[in-house]
Design an enzyme around this catalytic site. Structure first.
Site, PDB file in Angstrom:
ATOM      1  N   CYS A  49       9.147  -3.541  -0.077  1.00  0.00           N
ATOM      2  CA  CYS A  49       7.829  -4.129  -0.324  1.00  0.00           C
ATOM      3  C   CYS A  49       7.908  -5.610  -0.671  1.00  0.00           C
ATOM      4  O   CYS A  49       7.019  -6.390  -0.319  1.00  0.00           O
ATOM      5  CB  CYS A  49       7.099  -3.358  -1.415  1.00  0.00           C
ATOM      6  SG  CYS A  49       7.969  -3.330  -2.997  1.00  0.00           S
TER       7      CYS A  49
ATOM      8  N   HIS B 299       6.253  -2.628  -7.564  1.00  0.00           N
ATOM      9  CA  HIS B 299       5.774  -2.584  -6.176  1.00  0.00           C
ATOM     10  C   HIS B 299       4.971  -3.840  -5.861  1.00  0.00           C
ATOM     11  O   HIS B 299       4.019  -4.181  -6.568  1.00  0.00           O
ATOM     12  CB  HIS B 299       4.912  -1.343  -5.951  1.00  0.00           C
ATOM     13  CG  HIS B 299       4.406  -1.224  -4.544  1.00  0.00           C
ATOM     14  ND1 HIS B 299       5.245  -1.234  -3.441  1.00  0.00           N
ATOM     15  CD2 HIS B 299       3.144  -1.110  -4.055  1.00  0.00           C
ATOM     16  CE1 HIS B 299       4.519  -1.117  -2.346  1.00  0.00           C
ATOM     17  NE2 HIS B 299       3.240  -1.047  -2.694  1.00  0.00           N
TER      18      HIS B 299
END
Length: 804
Positions: free
Chosen positions: A452, A716
């Protein structure tokens, strides 16, 4: 440039039509910009093939005839152009619709017929509603009143109901005349029927009684006579079903015995007969067709294009019209019904296309059953898609194929995929109108194995802006590593170009880049571990691509991003990026030597573990006037050109770095105060051209616009990205792992979501709302991520990036 001037050079060039929007580089000429966008459908003259295989071109644009545009030569990728003959090119100049130009140019058969059209030929005139009327060509010539290009003067042998004869058409074509363009002229073949309704085969109950009885009796008798011997493939049976010609004299479709059996079993019987009747046919029993219940006549209307191909065996299945199927379309799995199977004009004749009506909702690329303005069936808007039949699978069988299309957590499976590789130059995604048409699942870069940090950064850098495109095209030099060109190619052709063209990049393509970074850079764990965006930038941009630093400081240091180093100010409840940037530059006592094309600012936080401020408000338009060395500045008191800087006055006569700049009279007055008597101002360096400005002329300010915000929450990374340039451009939210199918052997689903409220939260009104907010949990999800989780802000200068 008028038509006569341009026509003088036509015979010296090769002719092309742009089949998509293309970025071009200026070679020579009077245009002021070095990069220009060639729009879909524009007409091109190619004067030379360059050493790299690209073309030296000039543009003919009848809507924009300024000499700077038409008298400039450009470098263009030949793969983005469609070659046409000289005469077709002349005809296309008159066609105003870019889509119509491309449609004509890709249809080689139509172009071959059209370039042979002559005065006296019989043709079809296609009315605006696409009905056909017989006509004869009277003239083919340029008509000054209509603009550049060649026009057709037709005499209509059949007149549309809404036909109105104009004076110019009567003058040029005679009575019943009309002046039109190539896209309304269809060459007539000798065997063309005069009745357009004969393009369809219609059936009624009586005809089916007679014709099916005859044909099936013949078929069953033939099979009984040959049941003791092998049926040869050459044994033929004429099978004809026609309302307009029940005596079977024309329109004959010939099948061999094996084909007839498959035809009855898989196509005709399921569409017309009940199951009990079907079993009788297959057991060779006699049937009284008068006792059969038939569907309505509307159900038995089949286009000729369909009648010649009842079914097609693909993927180990026999697909036919009426099948319920699942289909891969735009990286999605959609459910639908096959409505037509056949070949499409302009495509490879061996490529079989299925027209599918979607059952699970519309698609933004869908139609109402038309393809290139030709209707193949009727359905609701945006419900029809046209796909390669090999992408279709009978319902509930597609699960066997998913493993080979979408990545799993198995690197071996990733290597088996066939990713999209797109060479050449592909411009950033260009949005016109509603951004929702490009948003949704399977949009952006697909996440895999903690990618990510890289997905969000790459999407922010390349999806909607070209400010970082120099990384994609700089030629290799002696200081670059041997793998430089391979890394650059993977980044350009397997990630950036597919992202911009298809709005989707598979995880397997990103994994290729990650493996190269792992191998070539000093940072380990890039293929599997959690990393931060700045580590990725250091690995790719600094160490491997060896790019020129984005930032040049007057301290002699260079950098690719700027980390905000500030002391926490308890009076600032919700600081802006503008405030923090000026505070950081003041504290560090540095300046930028020049206005950067891009400025990547890292917030005052350390990963997910520490945040200096609970919320930070990114600044939409960042004022960098006071952090540029030798840039003219405004006096904080009177607004005239400043001549002195007093750093000890920071924050006393205004806000930020602007409060330290003074003209001489204001400096003298301000420092008469006893608190400032001992200050030690310094002289500012002012460019000579600004010293002669009249006192009433304002000092220009320098701004960078926000292009993306990368955010982090619980390890994330996601990003908010501006979908274009200018203050009115929309914003979207991107998450490379928004959803997931399966567990250990599953895969991630990326998603783009529109963010219409993004500008509000960065406005003064939004700031007032935030000031009164006592609980961050009351914030909407996207607002909370933007304000509480901002990790890195990307800014760009549209003016400077044009010259980089």
């Amino acid at each position: 440039m008028n038509w006569n001037e341009y026509n003088d050079t036509l015979s010296l060039s090769c002719y092309y039509v742009a089949k998509e929007n293309i970025l071009m580089n200026r070679i020579s000429g009077e245009c002021s910009t070095n990069i220009k966008l060639l729009m879909l459908g524009m007409l091109v003259q190619a004067n030379e093939i360059l050493a790299d295989g690209s073309l030296r071109i000039r543009i003919f644009d009848s809507k924009n005839n300024d000499k700077d545009w038409n008298k400039t030569e450009w470098r263009c990728d030949v793969n983005k152009l469609i070659s046409v003959s000289s005469i077709i090119w002349h005809y296309l100049i008159a066609v105003s619709s870019p889509q119509e130009r491309v449609k004509i140019a890709i249809d080689n058969v139509y172009c071959d017929n059209a370039k042979n059209l002559k005065v006296g030929n019989k043709v079809w005139y296609l009315s605006p509603d696409r009905n056909k009327y017989k006509a004869v060509i009277k003239k083919i010539e340029p008509i000054q009143e209509f603009g550049p290009g060649f026009y057709f003067c037709l005499e209509l042998l059949e007149k549309p109901d809404d036909y109105h004869e104009s004076l110019i058409s009567k003058k040029l074509c005679g009575p019943n005349g009309i002046v039109t363009r190539l896209n309304h002229v269809l060459p007539r073949r000798p065997d063309d029927t005069d009745d357009t309704e004969k393009n369809k085969l219609k059936f009624n109950k009586q005809d089916i009684d007679e014709t099916l009885t005859k044909q099936l009796d013949g078929f069953l008798n033939l099979t009984s006579k040959n049941n003791d011997k092998k049926i040869n493939q050459d044994d033929k049976l004429i099978c004809n079903i026609s309302l307009d010609n029940p005596d079977n004299s024309n329109n004959k479709n010939i099948y061999n015995i094996k084909e007839i059996n498959e035809h009855l079993n898989e196509a005709l019987v399921p569409k017309i007969l009940h199951q009990s009747t079907k079993s009788k046919i297959l057991s060779n029993d006699k049937i009284n067709f008068k006792n059969i219940d038939y569907p309505s006549i509307d159900d038995l209307v089949v286009e000729k294009k369909e009648s010649s191909r009842w079914n097609k065996r693909v993927n180990g299945q026999c697909l036919y019209v009426g099948n319920s199927i699942e289909v891969f379309f735009g990286s999605e799995i959609r459910c639908g019904i096959i409505r037509w199977i056949g070949n499409l004009p302009g495509l490879n004749p061996e490529k079989i296309i299925a027209a599918v009506e979607l059952k699970d909702g519309p698609h933004y690329e869908g139609t109402d059953g038309t393809y290139n303005n030709i209707r193949y069936f009727n359905c609701q808007p945006n419900r029809a898609i046209f796909v390669d039949i090999n992408q279709c699978y009978l319902t509930n069988t597609i699960k066997h194929v998913r493993d080979f299309v979408l990545p799993t957590n198995d690197d071996d499976n990733l290597d088996r995929l066939k990713p999209s590789v797109i060479s050449g130059i592909v411009g950033p995604i260009c949005i016109k109108g509603d951004i929702e048409k490009i948003c949704g699942k399977y949009r952006g870069i697909q996440g895999h194995h903690n990618s990510c940090y890289l997905d969000a950064t790459l999407f922010s850098m390349f999806a909607f802006t070209c400010v970082f495109d120099s990384l994609l095209f700089r030629p290799r030099n002696e200081y670059d590593c041997p793998e430089y060109e391979e890394v650059q190619r993977v980044l350009r052709e397997e990630i950036v170009n597919p992202l911009r063209k298809n709005i989707f990049v598979e995880a397997s393509q990103v994994m290729k880049l990650r493996k190269l970074l792992e191998k070539l850079s000093s940072i380990s764990g890039l293929t599997s571990e959690e990393k931060d965006p700045e580590e990725f930038l250091t690995s790719l941009v600094a160490q491997i691509l060896n790019a020129e630093p984005f930032l040049k400081l007057n301290s002699g240091q260079n950098a690719y991003h700027y980390q905000l180093f500030v002391e926490k100010d308890d009076d600032l409840k919700i600081p802006t990026v503008q405030q923090l940037l000026e505070q950081s530059f003041f504290t560090s006592n540095v300046r930028l030597k020049e206005v950067p094309s891009c400025l990547i600012i890292q917030m005052p936080r350390f990963g997910k573990s520490y945040k200096m401020y609970q919320k930070i408000q990114p600044t939409l338009l960042l004022d960098v006037t006071d952090i540029i060395e030798d840039s003219p500045r405004q006096c904080t008191v009177c607004g005239k050109c400043a001549e002195y800087e007093c750093k000890e006055c920071y924050g006393q006569c205004g806000d930020g770095l602007e409060s330290t700049a003074f003209c001489y009279p204001c400096l003298k007055n301000v420092h008469q105060h006893e608190k400032r008597i001992n200050h030690k101002p310094t002289v500012l360096s002012i460019p000579e051209e600004f010293t002669i400005l009249p006192s009433h002329c304002p000092v220009p300010r320098l701004y960078l616009e926000l292009s993306a915000v990368v955010c982090i929450e619980t390890s994330h990374y996601v990003s908010f990205v501006k979908c274009g340039s200018g203050s009115e451009a929309p914003w979207c939210f991107f998450d490379s792992m928004a959803d997931r199918i399966g567990e250990q052997n599953g895969y991630n689903i990326p998603e783009m979501v529109p963010c219409p409220t993004f500008p509000y939260w960065l406005s003064e009104e939004g700031a007032n709302y935030l000031a009164d907010l006592t609980d961050d949990r009351q914030l909407p999800e996207h607002a909370k991520r933007l304000l509480c989780d901002a990790y890195m802000c990307m800014y760009q200068s549209p003016e400077v990036m044009m010259y980089k």
